[in-house]
Write an enzyme that holds these catalytic residues in place. Sequence first.
Site, short mmCIF file in Angstrom:
data_model
loop_
_atom_site.label_atom_id
_atom_site.label_comp_id
_atom_site.label_asym_id
_atom_site.label_seq_id
_atom_site.Cartn_x
_atom_site.Cartn_y
_atom_site.Cartn_z
N THR A 40 -33.35 58.83 2.09
CA THR A 40 -34.18 58.92 0.97
C THR A 40 -35.24 59.61 0.95
O THR A 40 -35.70 60.00 2.23
CB THR A 40 -34.45 57.55 0.08
N LYS A 72 -36.50 53.27 -7.11
CA LYS A 72 -36.88 53.00 -5.77
C LYS A 72 -38.55 52.70 -5.71
O LYS A 72 -39.18 52.37 -4.38
CB LYS A 72 -36.45 54.12 -4.55
N GLY A 83 -43.15 51.63 -3.14
CA GLY A 83 -41.86 52.32 -3.09
C GLY A 83 -41.06 52.04 -2.05
O GLY A 83 -41.87 51.44 -0.84
N SER A 162 -35.85 60.07 5.12
CA SER A 162 -35.25 60.95 5.58
C SER A 162 -35.87 62.46 5.24
O SER A 162 -36.28 63.38 5.90
CB SER A 162 -33.81 61.29 5.45
N ALA A 194 -36.38 67.51 -2.13
CA ALA A 194 -35.28 67.34 -2.62
C ALA A 194 -34.44 68.69 -2.10
O ALA A 194 -33.07 68.74 -2.12
CB ALA A 194 -35.14 67.47 -3.98
N CYS A 197 -33.78 68.15 1.90
CA CYS A 197 -33.07 66.93 2.44
C CYS A 197 -31.69 66.95 1.59
O CYS A 197 -31.85 66.60 0.49
CB CYS A 197 -33.88 65.81 2.56
N THR A 200 -31.67 63.62 -0.88
CA THR A 200 -32.64 63.49 -1.65
C THR A 200 -32.11 64.24 -2.83
O THR A 200 -31.80 65.48 -2.58
CB THR A 200 -34.09 64.05 -1.08
#
Length: 233
Positions: A40, A72, A83, A162, A194, A197, A200
Amino acid sequence: AMLRRAAKQLATCAFDAATARGAAASSTSRTFSSSAAHATTVLCVRKDGEVVVMADGQVTLGSQVIKPNVKKVRRLQGGVVGGFAGATADAFTLFERLEMKLEEHPGQLTRAAVELAKAWRNDKYLRRLEATMVVADKHHTFQITGGGDVIEPHDGVIGIGSGGPYATAAARALVDIDELDALAIAKKAMNIAADTCVYTNHNFIIESIGPNDEVGGGDAAKKGDEKGGKEKK
């Protein structure tokens, strides 16, 4: 006969040594596994009195995307936002423990974070929990881990998960731009993470603390599907 006994003793010693090495390697493997990056991205940015904690919503199981919109980040008592990266149930348990510490030490996030880290490391039950947390109030930002670490970033920017390194690097590159506030920096950095990764997505959830927010007050939660820097409400 003496030679046979000596050979047997040497073989026994060699077997014991090999067993010890195997146990040590197994222990090292478990330790590495438990500290592996969680799939995440959670980012916290602090600038000009504003604090923003932003996370994506993707939950991944192996090669499958299980859910795209998990929350989250959350607002805790005492004007604290946080978070997590890791197992959801474990993170919620840790948030509950942190709220208990905040009740014991109201207005003292630093002490509450240290007490949580100590309990997390030493308690037989808590030490099994697999998660990493970022928590912040108007004055401090901390990353808390099960290894007893309580880390405060020097520049007010910290990312976990990550995609955390990508988001952190992007936010640090943007933080010196005067025209960008904490929210704009977090949005741009999370979009970069995003796009980079695979764990994400662009379904971002935001919790923030404004420079004029009272301690424990303020309805600053914002939800949106962030894509290309735009927020869909």
